[in-house]
Design an enzyme around this catalytic site. Structure first.
Site, PDB file in Angstrom:
ATOM      1  N   CYS A 298       0.802  -1.212   0.000  1.00  9.65           N
ATOM      2  CA  CYS A 298       0.000   0.000   0.000  1.00  9.65           C
ATOM      3  C   CYS A 298       0.844   1.275   0.000  1.00  9.65           C
ATOM      4  O   CYS A 298       0.521   2.256  -0.677  1.00  9.65           O
ATOM      5  CB  CYS A 298      -0.970  -0.005   1.164  1.00  9.65           C
ATOM      6  SG  CYS A 298      -0.158  -0.210   2.758  1.00  9.65           S
TER       7      CYS A 298
ATOM      8  N   HIS B 187      -2.884   0.311   6.948  1.00  7.86           N
ATOM      9  CA  HIS B 187      -3.026   0.616   5.542  1.00  7.86           C
ATOM     10  C   HIS B 187      -2.608   2.066   5.294  1.00  7.86           C
ATOM     11  O   HIS B 187      -2.609   2.890   6.221  1.00  7.86           O
ATOM     12  CB  HIS B 187      -4.487   0.401   5.118  1.00  7.86           C
ATOM     13  CG  HIS B 187      -4.706   0.395   3.647  1.00  7.86           C
ATOM     14  ND1 HIS B 187      -3.911  -0.322   2.770  1.00  7.86           N
ATOM     15  CD2 HIS B 187      -5.655   0.999   2.880  1.00  7.86           C
ATOM     16  CE1 HIS B 187      -4.353  -0.135   1.542  1.00  7.86           C
ATOM     17  NE2 HIS B 187      -5.413   0.668   1.573  1.00  7.86           N
TER      18      HIS B 187
ATOM     19  N   ASP C 299      -7.935   5.080  -3.140  1.00  5.60           N
ATOM     20  CA  ASP C 299      -7.060   4.012  -2.651  1.00  5.60           C
ATOM     21  C   ASP C 299      -6.457   3.283  -3.837  1.00  5.60           C
ATOM     22  O   ASP C 299      -7.071   2.393  -4.422  1.00  5.60           O
ATOM     23  CB  ASP C 299      -7.845   3.034  -1.777  1.00  5.60           C
ATOM     24  CG  ASP C 299      -6.927   2.049  -1.080  1.00  5.60           C
ATOM     25  OD1 ASP C 299      -5.713   2.053  -1.387  1.00  5.60           O
ATOM     26  OD2 ASP C 299      -7.422   1.291  -0.216  1.00  5.60           O
TER      27      ASP C 299
END
Lengths: 686, 323, 302
Positions: free
Chosen positions: A430, A474, A490
């Site tokens: 991420c 995250h 995202d």
């Protein structure tokens, strides 16, 4: 040498078990030397008790004590403070086991044992730990009747039973005290040492420098929703934002132009409310009409950080918490203890947040000289796309369609991290995607920032609450679109949508617990059990660990109405009296002799019945004489009485089990229908 | 200074005790007869609980606080249990074992548990005497002999019986002090004297008290009679073929002596009693029957443990009011 | 059992009007206990003892105790036999099945305790050798209740060795008339036909031990014992030995009543003879009747 005090053998087991169990939890996190010391002293004591070893002399004891002091100094650098203090206490406690010379020492050891036991709670506070402490306390308490009962014939399990009974009797009283004794604020401030590891997010990230993301199963926090639970794709628990990029590392930053007072708003503070906050507060109702509202309660594990986690645009009801300009919650002090707070989140309120020039400047900041390829592509694509939104979509599509991979073990990156990632390795997690995306946005002139926090969470159906673990950590991005405000984007979701929809477990192939988790999936009852246990932990947290001044106040207000010292005192006294009364009656009522058997009751009933008929009969009459006496005074009853007497005698004294109680009762009933002895007259006084 | 304050206080305390718990040979340990206070360890235990409470507050740790409350509650429950361990016990004065003044005597205390729970680890003692520990199980009656020093002759009041129990946890001690109306008996100290203060002897049998001192002397041999104890048979002579003979000693069982108070004019009373005591013991040892005459009391002649006991009791109680 | 009943009847013919006492005496023997008869001279103590010996076909010895009696006169003595050059036991009168110890309180305490020890242990130890006494072995001792010069009343601790103490007392007018008419019955007592052989007697004694005593009955007995200790009526309560004795006597009494189980009436019947000589009333309490008060105070069924 002094004669060794011999702990009675029936108490010795409890004494050793109690002391060992009291010290055991400290061995788990204690230094190595402590781990060796305690079993050694226990073994030593057993040998001394058996006469295999002499008592250690004074010199040896002084050496041992000195060693313990040095060991503590070596491990903790000090002998003060809770950590070092506990370590020293446990070590001294273990040594006391060795130098138990007199009965007095045994007492001191046991009472100290309670203290050592209590220090367990500095480190472990779960329901299992509490049960363990309770069990250890049972053993310690069982040793007390043992050393008080020096007779050899005593039985060890009786001590245990007594201790169990006494503790069970004590528990209601303890609960009363727990609920009613006023919680006062700390008298003086005590802090744990800072060396203790911080878990979770850090305040900066450098994607190229991490080649391995360790993901632990440790719990980050729990969330209990009142009402609707957001879908998995909406569970973005924002912790902090990184606005500053130095080419390698993203860090938290506050624009210099903005003052601290304008940056964080503590609703309870006397300082004036910043304008942006006023705008948000004013727009709350309108936002609630436009979009969902989530009300929930977060139980945050100690993180030793001061930022908290919530869904976007959170308002907390805790006076110690404040709202930051980048729409996240902070606490005034670090979270060294578990903390729970209630939050109401308005996702639609994002668009109401105004953008100041200072914010815009820092959201576009990029260091010169890094990632020339990416910059060039960003400018080109933005031109081609025409709008920020279209540009962002094109970029996400590119991530999805080109061969980008989601991995927890990406290769290390060189100087131009974004260039190397986008056009070289294309493997990352991420942080890599968020970093590259934010860079590309800024390079094209779109304000962007990275948000760090947790995404997802496992719903526990037992308690309708979410568990968020460290592996849910995250990083994602937010871009500012005119009219929409800060919008969540995202990029990881574009590469690995399952990471967002199903949780990160798919990526946890290396985790040794992954197998276990797979097993749990296959065994629903195990999953259920795990859910239940989690719920217990949650309840424990909610009702036991978090029972503080304010929850006490609200509870007492509900029960007592007005909360004043006098009322609390009265409630305490009344409650204690009510709780102690049954115990006192149970303990103090003298129960004389054995109870009556059914046959004895039958005899008494007959005596009473005959006396009720006016017969004069004394207490010391055996059955035969009773029958004779009564028959003399009441001739009509003689045949039945004789039958009754014979049956009674044979059954009670003759050892003939055949005669039933029913037959006796039948004879007695027959007597009831007979006419009275002397017409029911009997001598009455006066 | 301290003593000046303490003495009246102690007197007050004794008077109060006497009012609250009058003397009786049988007493039940009821609420008003039992006192209860924490022991040193109990105070230590409470101190630890208090420390934990402070710690719990300071670390905002509810569990530490809960443990402190649990300890406090356990202590309060222990009050009830400690009390129960003593309460309901029936204490009775039993028999007595007299001793000579200056030595020790013993008094028997009977503890009866007529209820359904045990009374464990009870400590009993007279003031100044050693402690005896005893446990009484349900329905059981235990006899405890408690020794006590006998300082002077006569009836010795032992003071209040101290019964204490710390069972089960040792954090509290429950105790009672009972006046058991159970005096001990101290015989006079035995004082040897050359001259036996005995009168007469028996007119019928003509035994003179002057022969007494040598009554164990060997007098000669006589022919064996059935019933002679084997140790009196002269086996050496028998082995030499001189027939079966018994050694003949001055026969001790032929008459009796009157030990008499009046035989020692000019001697002070305690010394007279001491000498008479010595002679009672002597005559008993020599199997010589004796009687005893004291002013206002007389014991007919006899022999055996019973006689000795009665004689000594009579001497012990000389000059004391009859109970 | 019929034979025992017959024995009772036969003894009743020579000891007139004393059926209750005869029954107690027989119960005492059947319970393997020793009997103490306390009575003035001439009340038929000896006749009763003779009759008992005859009726159960027992060996019989009578010893008249005097103050000059030595232990050896009762127990015996081991003598050196010049011919065989070894000690031989010359047995005393105690080596018999039924010993009538007349006026036991005339003997010195030493002699008394020699006999009482033999009674307790049912064996005699002389010069380190132990000689068992014959089986069965009963002592019927008599004691004169009036304190006379030159007597040594049995101490309390030794009274305990006797299972029962009974006294015959003066006969009733009818019995006395019959007695006068019949003349001296002592000779007849010696001529009684045995009702049981020794073997049969042993069987009956074994049967006594088989008599059932239920939990309830034992509870009653226990409450009696406990009350004797806790009531404050007595200087010292009944000993466990007294309790066991009472149970044995009650079993024998039950058997004599033709039952194979004990009922509270049996306990009540034997309580006074078994217990009265073991209980010392506290000062001021009357010696006689104290045991009876025990019965009144304890309910049969709690």
């Amino acid at each position: 040498m002094a004669r060794v005090y011999q702990v009675p053998h029936h108490a010795f087991g409890w004494l050793v078990a109690g002391t060992f169990m009291a010290a055991l939890p400290h061995l788990i996190h204690g230094p190595l030397w402590l781990r060796i010391l305690l079993p050694a002293t226990v073994l030593g004591r057993i040998l001394i008790q058996r006469g295999r070893l002499p008592m250690p002399g004074r010199v040896l004891r002084v050496i041992l004590l000195g060693g313990v002091l040095l060991g503590t100094l070596y491990t903790h650098g000090t002998v003060l403070g809770p950590d070092a203090g506990t370590c020293l206490l446990v070590a001294a406690f273990a040594l006391k086991l060795l130098e138990m010379v007199r009965l007095r020492d045994a007492y001191v050891l046991l009472v100290l044992g309670y203290f050592v036991l209590a220090t367990t709670f500095l480190f472990y506070q779960g329901p299992i730990a509490s049960l363990y402490v309770l069990l250890s306390m049972l053993c310690l308490t069982a040793a007390l009747p043992g050393i008080n009962h020096p007779e050899a014939g005593a039985r060890a399990w009786r001590h245990f039973r007594l201790a169990l009974v006494m503790l069970l009797q004590a528990v209601p009283l303890m609960l009363l005290l727990f609920v009613l004794v006023p919680r006062i604020s700390p008298l003086w401030s005590l802090e744990f040492s800072q060396e203790r590891s911080r878990t979770g997010m850090s305040d900066s990230m450098a994607p190229g420098e991490v080649s391995h993301l360790s993901q632990s199963r440790e719990l980050a926090f729990r969330v209990e929703f009142e009402g609707a639970v957001p879908p998995p794709a909406a569970r973005y628990w924002r912790g902090l934002t990184y606005a500053w990029f130095d080419g390698r590392r993203w860090s938290q930053a506050r624009p210099q132009e903005i003052s601290q007072a304008d940056y964080v708003w503590f609703p309870a503070s006397p300082q004036p409310r910043p304008d942006w906050a006023a705008t948000l507060v004013a727009a709350r109702d309108e936002a609630a009409a436009r979009g969902p509202v989530y009300r929930y309660r977060v139980v945050q594990e100690p993180s030793r950080r001061n930022w908290l986690y919530a869904l976007a645009v959170p308002f907390a009801d805790d006076t110690r918490l404040g709202l930051v300009r980048d729409l996240r919650l902070v606490s005034r002090e670090e979270l060294n203890q578990r903390r729970d707070y209630r939050v109401t989140s308005y996702p639609a309120l994002r668009s109401s947040m105004p953008m100041s020039p200072a914010d815009e400047a820092i959201s576009l900041q990029l260091p010169e000289g890094f990632n020339p390829r990416a910059r060039e592509m960003a400018r080109r694509w933005y031109r081609e796309a025409g709008s920020a939104e279209a540009y962002a979509n094109r970029l996400l599509r590119w991530f999805r369609e080109e061969s980008f991979y989601y991995t927890l073990e990406p290769p290390l990156l060189g100087e131009h991290t974004v260039d190397e990632f986008l056009f070289g390795s294309r493997r990352g997690f991420c942080e890599h995607y968020a970093s590259a995306f934010a860079f590309m946005m800024r390079a094209a002139g779109v304000p962007a920032r990275i948000v760090a926090g947790y995404q997802g969470g496992e719903l526990n159906p037992v308690g309708n609450h979410l568990r968020v673990h460290q592996y849910h950590a995250h990083a994602w991005t937010e871009i500012w679109l005119p009219g929409s405000g800060w919008v969540e984007v995202d990029p990881t979701a574009a590469v690995a949508p399952s990471r967002i929809e199903m949780g990160p477990e798919a990526a946890l192939q290396d985790d040794p617990l992954a197998d276990f988790q797979g097993i749990m999936r296959d065994l629903p009852w195990l999953q259920q059990l795990s859910n239940r246990f989690d719920y217990v932990q949650f309840i424990w947290q909610k009702w036991v660990l978090d029972y503080d001044e304010s929850s006490q106040l609200s509870l007492l207000q509900r029960w007592l109405g007005d909360v004043s010292p006098a009322r609390i005192g009265m409630a305490l006294a009344a409650g204690a009296a009510v709780l102690l009364m049954p115990v006192a009656l149970w303990v103090l009522l003298r129960r004389r002799g054995p109870g009556r058997t059914p046959m004895q009751r039958e005899y008494r009933a007959m005596l009473k019945q005959l006396r009720g008929r006016g017969l004069v009969l004394s207490d010391d009459l055996p059955p035969r004489r009773l029958v004779r006496e009564a028959g003399g005074q009441w001739p009509a009853a003689r045949p039945v009485l004789k039958k009754w007497g014979r049956a009674f005698e044979e059954s009670v004294y003759g050892g003939q089990a055949g005669t039933s109680l029913r037959a006796l009762r039948r004879y007695r009933r027959q007597l009831r229908w007979l006419r009275g002895a002397r017409g029911g007259q009997h001598v009455s006084p006066g | 200074m301290l003593a000046a304050v303490r003495a009246p206080l102690q007197r007050r305390y004794r008077q109060w005790l006497a009012r609250r718990m009058p003397a009786s040979r049988q007493q039940r340990l009821t609420q008003q007869r039992i006192f209860i206070l924490p022991t040193r360890y109990g105070l230590f235990f409470l101190l630890i609980a208090a420390l934990l409470f402070l710690g719990g507050i300071n670390y905002e740790n509810n569990l530490i606080m809960a443990l402190s409350f649990l300890m406090t509650s356990l202590f309060m429950i222990a009050i009830l249990h400690t009390f129960r361990n003593l309460a309901g016990l029936l204490v009775r004065a039993g028999q007595l074992e007299p001793g000579h003044a200056g030595a020790e005597g013993a008094l028997e205390i009977l503890l009866h548990a007529d209820d359904r729970h045990p009374h464990l680890s009870l400590w009993l003692r007279w003031p100044g005497g050693p402690v005896e520990e005893v446990s009484v199980l349900p329905g059981e009656e235990k006899s405890v002999w408690l020794r006590l020093p006998l300082k002077r002759r006569g009836r010795v009041h032992p003071g209040r019986l101290h019964i204490e129990s710390r069972y089960p946890l040792g954090l509290l001690r429950a105790w009672s002090q009972l006046d058991m109306a159970h005096p001990a008996l101290a015989w006079p100290r035995a004082a040897p004297s050359e001259f036996c203060p005995a009168s007469g002897g028996d007119a019928e049998q003509g035994l003179q008290h002057t022969r007494l001192a040598g009554s164990d002397d060997f007098q000669g041999l006589r022919s064996y009679q059935p019933g002679d104890p084997p140790r009196m048979v002269d086996w050496k002579a028998y082995a030499r073929g001189r027939g079966l003979h018994s050694k003949y000693f001055a026969d001790p069982a032929e008459g009796w002596l009157w030990l008499d108070w009046a035989m020692m004019p000019g001697v002070d009373p305690e010394t007279r009693l001491s000498r008479l005591t010595w002679w009672v013991l002597q005559l008993e040892q020599k199997n010589q029957r004796y009687g005893l005459r004291l002013p206002g009391a007389e014991l007919p002649p006899g022999l055996g443990p019973e006689q000795q006991r009665q004689a000594l009791d009579l001497l012990a109680l000389y000059g004391e009011e009859v109970a | 059992m019929e034979k025992v009943q017959r024995a009772l009847a036969r003894v009743g013919k020579v000891v007139l009007g004393k059926n209750e006492q005869i029954r107690l005496a027989v119960a005492c023997l059947l319970a393997r206990g020793h009997l103490l008869i306390e009575d003035l001279p001439g009340m038929g103590k000896t006749t009763l003892a003779h009759a008992l010996a005859r009726i159960f076909s027992l060996d019989y010895q009578r010893v008249q105790f005097t103050s000059d009696m030595l232990p050896a006169d009762i127990l015996g003595v081991s003598l050196f036999n010049a011919d065989t050059r070894e000690f031989v036991l010359r047995k005393g009168p105690v080596f018999t099945q039924l010993l009538l110890a007349d006026e036991i309180n005339r003997a010195t305490p030493k002699t008394q305790s020699a006999l009482l020890e033999a009674m307790e242990e049912r064996q005699v130890t002389l010069d380190g050798d132990t000689y068992p006494l014959p089986l069965p072995f009963f002592v019927v001792a008599t004691q004169n209740p009036v304190e006379q010069g030159g007597t040594f009343p049995l101490p309390e601790s030794q009274l305990d060795r006797f299972l029962m103490r009974i006294s015959l007392g003066y006969p009733s007018p009818e019995a006395e008339l019959a007695l006068l008419a019949a003349g001296d019955l002592r000779a007849e007592a010696l001529d009684l036909t045995p009702a049981l052989t020794v073997d049969e007697l042993q069987q009956v004694m074994q049967a006594v031990e088989q008599v059932h005593a239920s939990t309830d009955l034992l509870g009653y007995l226990q409450r009696l014992l406990e009350h004797s200790r806790s009531s404050g009526l007595f200087q010292a309560g009944l000993s466990p030995r007294a309790g066991l004795g009472m149970l044995r006597a009650a079993r024998a009494w039950a058997l004599l009543g033709g039952r194979n189980y004990v009922i509270p009436e049996d306990i009540q019947a034997v309580l006074v003879p078994v217990c009265e000589h073991r209980l010392q009333p506290v000062a001021g309490g009357a010696a006689r009747g104290a045991a009876g008060r025990l019965l009144e105070a304890v309910p049969v069924v709690p």
